[in-house]
Write a protein that holds these residues in place. Structure first.
Motif, PDB file in Angstrom:
ATOM      1  N   GLU A  64      -6.847   7.086 -10.858  1.00  0.00           N
ATOM      2  CA  GLU A  64      -7.748   8.190 -10.521  1.00  0.00           C
ATOM      3  C   GLU A  64      -7.773   9.245 -11.630  1.00  0.00           C
ATOM      4  OE1 GLU A  64      -6.573   8.923  -6.468  1.00  0.00           O
ATOM      5  OE2 GLU A  64      -7.785   7.203  -5.793  1.00  0.00           O
ATOM      6  N   ASN A  66     -13.676   0.152  -5.695  1.00  0.00           N
ATOM      7  CA  ASN A  66     -14.336   1.315  -5.093  1.00  0.00           C
ATOM      8  C   ASN A  66     -15.545   1.758  -5.931  1.00  0.00           C
ATOM      9  OD1 ASN A  66     -15.063   3.881  -4.179  1.00  0.00           O
ATOM     10  ND2 ASN A  66     -12.974   4.360  -3.579  1.00  0.00           N
ATOM     11  N   PRO A  90      -5.257  -3.766  -1.077  1.00  0.00           N
ATOM     12  CA  PRO A  90      -5.081  -2.418  -1.659  1.00  0.00           C
ATOM     13  C   PRO A  90      -5.608  -2.349  -3.094  1.00  0.00           C
ATOM     14  CG  PRO A  90      -3.069  -3.083  -0.515  1.00  0.00           C
ATOM     15  CD  PRO A  90      -3.973  -4.276  -0.535  1.00  0.00           C
ATOM     16  N   HIS A  99     -15.754   4.633  -8.343  1.00  0.00           N
ATOM     17  CA  HIS A  99     -15.080   4.551  -9.642  1.00  0.00           C
ATOM     18  C   HIS A  99     -15.909   3.834 -10.696  1.00  0.00           C
ATOM     19  CE1 HIS A  99     -11.150   5.022  -7.262  1.00  0.00           C
ATOM     20  NE2 HIS A  99     -11.403   6.154  -7.863  1.00  0.00           N
ATOM     21  N   LYS A 148      -2.341   4.098  -8.370  1.00  0.00           N
ATOM     22  CA  LYS A 148      -3.507   4.782  -7.795  1.00  0.00           C
ATOM     23  C   LYS A 148      -3.709   6.146  -8.470  1.00  0.00           C
ATOM     24  CE  LYS A 148      -5.557   5.672  -3.311  1.00  0.00           C
ATOM     25  NZ  LYS A 148      -5.263   6.496  -2.130  1.00  0.00           N
ATOM     26  N   ASN A 149      -2.607   6.886  -8.628  1.00  0.00           N
ATOM     27  CA  ASN A 149      -2.701   8.195  -9.276  1.00  0.00           C
ATOM     28  C   ASN A 149      -3.173   8.069 -10.722  1.00  0.00           C
ATOM     29  OD1 ASN A 149      -1.789   9.380  -6.931  1.00  0.00           O
ATOM     30  ND2 ASN A 149       0.344   9.571  -7.623  1.00  0.00           N
ATOM     31  N   PHE A 191       2.399   1.030  -6.142  1.00  0.00           N
ATOM     32  CA  PHE A 191       0.960   1.098  -5.888  1.00  0.00           C
ATOM     33  C   PHE A 191       0.472   2.541  -5.977  1.00  0.00           C
ATOM     34  CE2 PHE A 191      -2.739   1.544  -3.004  1.00  0.00           C
ATOM     35  CZ  PHE A 191      -3.629   0.764  -3.723  1.00  0.00           C
ATOM     36  N   ASN A 192       1.259   3.485  -5.485  1.00  0.00           N
ATOM     37  CA  ASN A 192       0.812   4.874  -5.493  1.00  0.00           C
ATOM     38  C   ASN A 192       0.822   5.481  -6.886  1.00  0.00           C
ATOM     39  OD1 ASN A 192      -0.054   5.837  -2.705  1.00  0.00           O
ATOM     40  ND2 ASN A 192       1.724   4.519  -2.317  1.00  0.00           N
ATOM     41  N   ARG A 244       0.827  -1.208   0.000  1.00  0.00           N
ATOM     42  CA  ARG A 244       0.000   0.000   0.000  1.00  0.00           C
ATOM     43  C   ARG A 244       0.867   1.266   0.000  1.00  0.00           C
ATOM     44  NH1 ARG A 244      -5.398   0.356   1.443  1.00  0.00           N
ATOM     45  NH2 ARG A 244      -5.468  -1.705   2.367  1.00  0.00           N
ATOM     46  N   GLU A 297      -9.460  -2.570  -3.194  1.00  0.00           N
ATOM     47  CA  GLU A 297     -10.064  -1.291  -2.801  1.00  0.00           C
ATOM     48  C   GLU A 297     -10.006  -0.298  -3.951  1.00  0.00           C
ATOM     49  OE1 GLU A 297      -8.869  -1.579   1.901  1.00  0.00           O
ATOM     50  OE2 GLU A 297      -8.231   0.173   0.755  1.00  0.00           O
ATOM     51  N   LEU A 298      -8.875  -0.274  -4.630  1.00  0.00           N
ATOM     52  CA  LEU A 298      -8.704   0.665  -5.748  1.00  0.00           C
ATOM     53  C   LEU A 298      -9.679   0.335  -6.880  1.00  0.00           C
ATOM     54  CD1 LEU A 298      -7.126   3.020  -6.949  1.00  0.00           C
ATOM     55  CD2 LEU A 298      -5.449   1.388  -7.826  1.00  0.00           C
ATOM     56  N   TYR A 299      -9.683  -0.905  -7.321  1.00  0.00           N
ATOM     57  CA  TYR A 299     -10.503  -1.268  -8.476  1.00  0.00           C
ATOM     58  C   TYR A 299     -11.961  -1.515  -8.120  1.00  0.00           C
ATOM     59  CZ  TYR A 299      -6.509  -1.416 -11.541  1.00  0.00           C
ATOM     60  OH  TYR A 299      -5.446  -1.064 -12.291  1.00  0.00           O
TER      61      TYR A 299
END
Ligand SMILES: [Ca+2]
Ligand SMILES: [Ca+2]
Lengths: 117, 117
Positions: free
Chosen positions: A29, B113, B106, B116, A25-26, A21-22, A16, B109-111
């Motif tokens: 999004e 959510n 993780p 989204h 995520k960016n 992963f970040n 995480r 949760e990202l995919y």
């Protein structure tokens, strides 16, 4: 003896907090906050999934379907936010594969030991 | 920030030292050290794998194949060392599934959510 669940939660936290992963995520999004990009990305996902399902069921894939898939892939490749997302997905997949190789080593040694074959 | 590879190796060590893995290792070695049990276990594995492959390729499974598979399963169930091995495999699988659920949270949760979707 280390507790398996504690170790798993530590690993989850490390994933995480990872750069990989970040980044993902960016990028995810960025795509999801742009309706046009979101729609294209979802169309790409649906197309891939439909073809995969047909393949798994041993069904033939028509020329038209191949052509449609090719068109979506081209559109996706030309979209920089989606390309970025796909690159970041690939980076995270490499990391997850690495982790998976490490933690399944005990089993692989047990079942793959040539003395047992 | 915790290092992913360090955490993965800690988890690997925890798995290797776990009761579940050591029970499986003992049962596996018990079966492998008995030629008759080893042969029956391998016949069971081969049968399962062949049926799975045919299913994945969308091929029909004949009545004869179903009957053969049933016979091997019955033999295996009556063999206490092999039954023990299969139970221990199932216990380790539950553990691995648990770990997998934890470390993929993780991403889920990202995919997953709903914002989204
Ligand atoms: Ca980024
Ligand atoms: Ca034991």
């Amino acid at each position: 003896m280390a507790n398996i669940h504690d170790s798993a939660y530590d690993l989850e936290k490390a994933i995480r907090e990872s750069e990989e992963f970040n980044h993902l995520k960016n990028s995810f999004e960025a795509v999801m906050s742009n309706p046009q990009a979101k729609q294209l990305f979802e169309r790409f996902r649906d197309t891939q999934m439909q073809l995969q399902e047909k393949q798994m069921q041993g069904l033939d894939i028509t020329e038209e379907e191949v052509e449609q898939a090719r068109t979506v892939v081209e559109e996706v490749q030309q979209h920089s936010d989606i390309s970025k997302l796909m690159e970041d997905e690939q980076q995270l997949n490499l990391l997850i594969n690495d982790i998976s190789r490490i933690i399944t080593k005990p089993l692989e040694e047990l079942y793959g030991n040539p003395d047992h074959q």
